[in-house]
Motif scaffolding. Structure first.
Motif, PDB file in Angstrom:
ATOM      1  N   VAL A  79      37.203  46.672  42.305  1.00  0.00           N
ATOM      2  CA  VAL A  79      37.232  47.843  41.424  1.00  0.00           C
ATOM      3  C   VAL A  79      38.245  48.864  41.928  1.00  0.00           C
ATOM      4  CG1 VAL A  79      35.877  49.807  40.574  1.00  0.00           C
ATOM      5  CG2 VAL A  79      34.842  47.530  40.668  1.00  0.00           C
ATOM      6  N   THR A  80      38.324  49.043  43.233  1.00  0.00           N
ATOM      7  CA  THR A  80      39.110  50.137  43.812  1.00  0.00           C
ATOM      8  C   THR A  80      40.417  49.691  44.440  1.00  0.00           C
ATOM      9  OG1 THR A  80      38.030  49.972  45.994  1.00  0.00           O
ATOM     10  CG2 THR A  80      36.940  51.330  44.318  1.00  0.00           C
ATOM     11  N   ARG A  81      40.755  48.427  44.397  1.00  0.00           N
ATOM     12  CA  ARG A  81      41.859  47.916  45.209  1.00  0.00           C
ATOM     13  C   ARG A  81      43.217  48.539  44.896  1.00  0.00           C
ATOM     14  NH1 ARG A  81      41.723  42.101  44.634  1.00  0.00           N
ATOM     15  NH2 ARG A  81      41.010  41.754  42.537  1.00  0.00           N
ATOM     16  N   ASN A  82      43.430  48.981  43.654  1.00  0.00           N
ATOM     17  CA  ASN A  82      44.720  49.565  43.285  1.00  0.00           C
ATOM     18  C   ASN A  82      44.667  51.093  43.212  1.00  0.00           C
ATOM     19  OD1 ASN A  82      46.177  47.088  42.924  1.00  0.00           O
ATOM     20  ND2 ASN A  82      45.019  46.775  41.031  1.00  0.00           N
ATOM     21  N   ALA A  83      43.665  51.680  43.848  1.00  0.00           N
ATOM     22  CA  ALA A  83      43.399  53.107  43.642  1.00  0.00           C
ATOM     23  C   ALA A  83      44.405  54.019  44.321  1.00  0.00           C
ATOM     24  CB  ALA A  83      42.003  53.442  44.149  1.00  0.00           C
ATOM     25  N   GLN A  84      44.826  55.035  43.562  1.00  0.00           N
ATOM     26  CA  GLN A  84      45.458  56.212  44.153  1.00  0.00           C
ATOM     27  C   GLN A  84      44.403  57.301  44.368  1.00  0.00           C
ATOM     28  OE1 GLN A  84      48.617  57.211  41.384  1.00  0.00           O
ATOM     29  NE2 GLN A  84      50.150  56.336  42.773  1.00  0.00           N
ATOM     30  N   ARG A  85      43.509  57.414  43.393  1.00  0.00           N
ATOM     31  CA  ARG A  85      42.388  58.344  43.503  1.00  0.00           C
ATOM     32  C   ARG A  85      41.140  57.672  42.927  1.00  0.00           C
ATOM     33  NH1 ARG A  85      46.302  62.042  41.669  1.00  0.00           N
ATOM     34  NH2 ARG A  85      45.398  62.102  39.577  1.00  0.00           N
ATOM     35  N   ILE A  86      39.986  58.036  43.487  1.00  0.00           N
ATOM     36  CA  ILE A  86      38.708  57.509  43.024  1.00  0.00           C
ATOM     37  C   ILE A  86      37.770  58.681  42.787  1.00  0.00           C
ATOM     38  CG2 ILE A  86      36.735  56.013  43.542  1.00  0.00           C
ATOM     39  CD1 ILE A  86      38.526  54.527  45.559  1.00  0.00           C
ATOM     40  N   HIS A  87      37.084  58.671  41.645  1.00  0.00           N
ATOM     41  CA  HIS A  87      36.080  59.686  41.346  1.00  0.00           C
ATOM     42  C   HIS A  87      34.764  59.005  40.977  1.00  0.00           C
ATOM     43  CE1 HIS A  87      39.674  62.246  40.827  1.00  0.00           C
ATOM     44  NE2 HIS A  87      38.868  63.221  41.226  1.00  0.00           N
ATOM     45  N   VAL A  88      33.689  59.632  41.383  1.00  0.00           N
ATOM     46  CA  VAL A  88      32.356  59.260  40.913  1.00  0.00           C
ATOM     47  C   VAL A  88      31.979  60.239  39.810  1.00  0.00           C
ATOM     48  CG1 VAL A  88      29.912  59.165  41.514  1.00  0.00           C
ATOM     49  CG2 VAL A  88      31.617  58.225  43.085  1.00  0.00           C
TER      50      VAL A  88
ATOM     51  N   GLY B  29      38.797  54.959  56.151  1.00  0.00           N
ATOM     52  CA  GLY B  29      40.176  55.388  56.077  1.00  0.00           C
ATOM     53  C   GLY B  29      40.401  56.135  54.779  1.00  0.00           C
ATOM     54  N   PRO B  30      41.624  56.575  54.539  1.00  0.00           N
ATOM     55  CA  PRO B  30      41.909  57.309  53.297  1.00  0.00           C
ATOM     56  C   PRO B  30      41.830  56.384  52.087  1.00  0.00           C
ATOM     57  CG  PRO B  30      43.936  56.870  54.495  1.00  0.00           C
ATOM     58  CD  PRO B  30      42.813  56.449  55.395  1.00  0.00           C
ATOM     59  N   VAL B  31      41.573  56.969  50.929  1.00  0.00           N
ATOM     60  CA  VAL B  31      41.595  56.214  49.681  1.00  0.00           C
ATOM     61  C   VAL B  31      43.028  55.780  49.395  1.00  0.00           C
ATOM     62  CG1 VAL B  31      41.310  56.384  47.175  1.00  0.00           C
ATOM     63  CG2 VAL B  31      39.570  57.336  48.722  1.00  0.00           C
ATOM     64  N   GLY B  32      43.197  54.517  49.069  1.00  0.00           N
ATOM     65  CA  GLY B  32      44.521  53.995  48.755  1.00  0.00           C
ATOM     66  C   GLY B  32      44.424  52.535  48.388  1.00  0.00           C
ATOM     67  N   PRO B  33      45.514  51.929  47.949  1.00  0.00           N
ATOM     68  CA  PRO B  33      45.507  50.514  47.562  1.00  0.00           C
ATOM     69  C   PRO B  33      45.104  49.619  48.734  1.00  0.00           C
ATOM     70  CG  PRO B  33      47.488  51.602  46.751  1.00  0.00           C
ATOM     71  CD  PRO B  33      46.820  52.572  47.689  1.00  0.00           C
ATOM     72  N   LEU B  34      44.449  48.518  48.404  1.00  0.00           N
ATOM     73  CA  LEU B  34      43.980  47.556  49.396  1.00  0.00           C
ATOM     74  C   LEU B  34      44.779  46.267  49.287  1.00  0.00           C
ATOM     75  CD1 LEU B  34      40.140  48.049  48.791  1.00  0.00           C
ATOM     76  CD2 LEU B  34      41.528  49.087  50.609  1.00  0.00           C
ATOM     77  N   GLU B  35      44.937  45.583  50.407  1.00  0.00           N
ATOM     78  CA  GLU B  35      45.650  44.317  50.431  1.00  0.00           C
ATOM     79  C   GLU B  35      44.668  43.154  50.477  1.00  0.00           C
ATOM     80  OE1 GLU B  35      48.880  44.142  50.053  1.00  0.00           O
ATOM     81  OE2 GLU B  35      49.098  46.332  50.079  1.00  0.00           O
TER      82      GLU B  35
ATOM     83  N   GLN C  37      37.297  55.630  52.361  1.00  0.00           N
ATOM     84  CA  GLN C  37      36.868  54.312  51.926  1.00  0.00           C
ATOM     85  C   GLN C  37      36.815  53.364  53.124  1.00  0.00           C
ATOM     86  OE1 GLN C  37      37.860  51.451  48.187  1.00  0.00           O
ATOM     87  NE2 GLN C  37      39.657  52.190  49.283  1.00  0.00           N
ATOM     88  N   SER C  38      35.717  52.614  53.227  1.00  0.00           N
ATOM     89  CA  SER C  38      35.597  51.558  54.224  1.00  0.00           C
ATOM     90  C   SER C  38      35.582  50.233  53.485  1.00  0.00           C
ATOM     91  CB  SER C  38      34.316  51.727  55.032  1.00  0.00           C
ATOM     92  OG  SER C  38      34.138  50.646  55.925  1.00  0.00           O
ATOM     93  N   ALA C  39      36.591  49.401  53.725  1.00  0.00           N
ATOM     94  CA  ALA C  39      36.799  48.213  52.897  1.00  0.00           C
ATOM     95  C   ALA C  39      36.607  46.919  53.682  1.00  0.00           C
ATOM     96  CB  ALA C  39      38.207  48.246  52.304  1.00  0.00           C
ATOM     97  N   GLN C  40      35.837  46.002  53.099  1.00  0.00           N
ATOM     98  CA  GLN C  40      35.795  44.607  53.513  1.00  0.00           C
ATOM     99  C   GLN C  40      36.340  43.804  52.324  1.00  0.00           C
ATOM    100  OE1 GLN C  40      32.049  43.437  55.823  1.00  0.00           O
ATOM    101  NE2 GLN C  40      31.301  45.209  54.685  1.00  0.00           N
ATOM    102  N   MET C  41      37.652  43.745  52.201  1.00  0.00           N
ATOM    103  CA  MET C  41      38.265  43.179  51.005  1.00  0.00           C
ATOM    104  C   MET C  41      37.872  41.724  50.806  1.00  0.00           C
ATOM    105  SD  MET C  41      40.153  43.958  48.399  1.00  0.00           S
ATOM    106  CE  MET C  41      39.814  42.734  47.134  1.00  0.00           C
TER     107      MET C  41
ATOM    108  N   LEU D  45      33.504  44.167  49.299  1.00  0.00           N
ATOM    109  CA  LEU D  45      32.500  45.215  49.484  1.00  0.00           C
ATOM    110  C   LEU D  45      33.177  46.454  50.074  1.00  0.00           C
ATOM    111  CD1 LEU D  45      29.307  45.364  49.173  1.00  0.00           C
ATOM    112  CD2 LEU D  45      29.293  45.323  51.659  1.00  0.00           C
ATOM    113  N   CYS D  46      33.118  47.553  49.352  1.00  0.00           N
ATOM    114  CA  CYS D  46      33.710  48.810  49.797  1.00  0.00           C
ATOM    115  C   CYS D  46      32.665  49.917  49.760  1.00  0.00           C
ATOM    116  CB  CYS D  46      34.879  49.205  48.898  1.00  0.00           C
ATOM    117  SG  CYS D  46      36.410  48.303  49.232  1.00  0.00           S
ATOM    118  N   VAL D  47      32.707  50.783  50.772  1.00  0.00           N
ATOM    119  CA  VAL D  47      31.847  51.961  50.811  1.00  0.00           C
ATOM    120  C   VAL D  47      32.729  53.193  50.681  1.00  0.00           C
ATOM    121  CG1 VAL D  47      30.184  53.304  52.127  1.00  0.00           C
ATOM    122  CG2 VAL D  47      30.105  50.806  52.216  1.00  0.00           C
ATOM    123  N   LEU D  48      32.383  54.054  49.720  1.00  0.00           N
ATOM    124  CA  LEU D  48      33.136  55.276  49.461  1.00  0.00           C
ATOM    125  C   LEU D  48      32.413  56.469  50.065  1.00  0.00           C
ATOM    126  CD1 LEU D  48      33.857  54.715  45.657  1.00  0.00           C
ATOM    127  CD2 LEU D  48      35.260  53.987  47.605  1.00  0.00           C
TER     128      LEU D  48
END
Length: 341
Positions: free
Chosen positions: A63-72, A205-211, A84-88, A92-95
């Protein structure tokens, strides 16, 4: 299974919520939130998330992999994710979302979950409102030090990152992907994977695109064996399924799922003795799983081995006495089958 045959649920099909009572729906929906992602290059995507702790929301990384910004989105508020803590690979990502409100959920381990257990999926299907779907656990699949849950709880676009709950409202898994054109093929990653995302050193880490790609998005040969097996079964490629299952069983001889798929393939190929042996191995590896004993009893009855089928029935009765979900129903089904013989 090609990634094209597997669909993440982060983008429309509105369904009617007729399966879950209003009180349960309201209670669970207070913990499930809408996720809005501004993607790099422009454009938005929508998903779901679950409040797991103060200021922390779990969702799917696809859902968030291409994010520049994320809002709830909560009521009329748009709350920004600041980390964001990502286990791509596990998807599974924790915001980290300061100020987010709602009911923090308790989690439950998947280890004691059995086929036939009642579960409820809640997510923003269609991106409009939280939709709840009741269903049952179909199977669990070992992967990456956890067990991916397959259930009949339908979910669709926008629900990725939503929650799979037990009847007590505890979080069992995160709604993740479904198999195209197949019933009962809705997959959730286990809640057991959340803790590593929270407690790893420098996790956020900061919100941003994921690899990278999630495990279910990999090419066919790189996918977990349970997904490769699902594709071969859907395509009725029984010889290929038998070969895959034998390799899988050799590499992981303690995984009952491998022997279960081998039995399925051998039965379709007409090797009932081989299928019975594989199902016996699967049942012994998972002795508290009623489904395996039911299928073993049914196969033995088909082979005319009624006394051996009766042993499977006794095991089902014992599980029923221990209050195993659906063991009583399945024992009665097997007993009726044996009576007809």
């Amino acid at each position: 299974m090609s990634a094209a045959a597997l669909l993440g649920a982060c983008a429309a099909a509105q369904a009617v919520d007729a399966e879950v009572d209003r009180e349960t729906h309201i209670r669970l929906a207070s913990s499930v939130l809408k996720i809005e992602v501004l993607n790099r290059g422009g454009g938005y995507s929508l998903g779901s998330g679950v409040l797991i702790d103060r200021d922390e929301v779990v969702t799917s990384c696809h859902v968030t992999r291409n994010a520049q910004r994320i809002h709830v989105l909560q009521g009329g508020l748009r709350l920004a994710a600041t980390g964001q803590s990502a286990q791509m690979r596990r998807d599974l990502c924790v915001l980290r979302v300061p100020g987010v409100l709602g009911q923090v959920v308790a989690t439950a381990p998947t280890q004691s979950l059995k086929a036939g257990d009642a579960v409820i999926a809640v997510g923003y299907t269609g991106g409009l409102a939280p939709y709840a779907s009741a269903g049952k656990v179909i199977a669990k699949h070992r992967h990456s030090e956890g067990q991916v849950i397959r259930s009949s709880t339908s979910f669709n676009s926008g629900a990725s990152g939503g929650g799979l709950f037990d009847t007590q409202g505890r979080l069992l898994g995160i709604l993740t992907f479904r198999m195209r054109g197949a019933e009962g093929q809705y997959f959730s990653v286990p809640s057991d994977w959340i803790a590593p995302a929270l407690h790893a050193p420098s996790a956020f880490g900061p919100v941003g695109p994921l690899e990278g790609l999630a495990f279910w998005e990999a090419t066919d040969a790189a996918q977990p064996p349970f997904l490769q097996a699902a594709t071969l079964k859907a395509q009725q490629q029984w010889q290929s399924l038998a070969g895959l299952s034998r390799r899988w069983a050799h590499e992981d001889p303690k995984d009952g799922d491998a022997f279960h798929h081998l039995a399925d393939a051998l039965e379709h190929l007409g090797d009932l003795e081989g299928a019975e042996g594989a199902l016996t191995r699967s049942a012994l590896l998972e002795p508290d799983e009623p489904r395996g004993w039911l299928q073993l009893g049914q196969l033995r009855a088909r082979m005319g081995r009624l006394a051996d089928a009766g042993q499977a029935l006794l095991r089902l009765r014992a599980l029923a006495a221990a209050a195993a979900p659906h063991a009583t129903e399945w024992a009665d089904d097997l007993a009726r089958l044996l009576d007809k013989r």
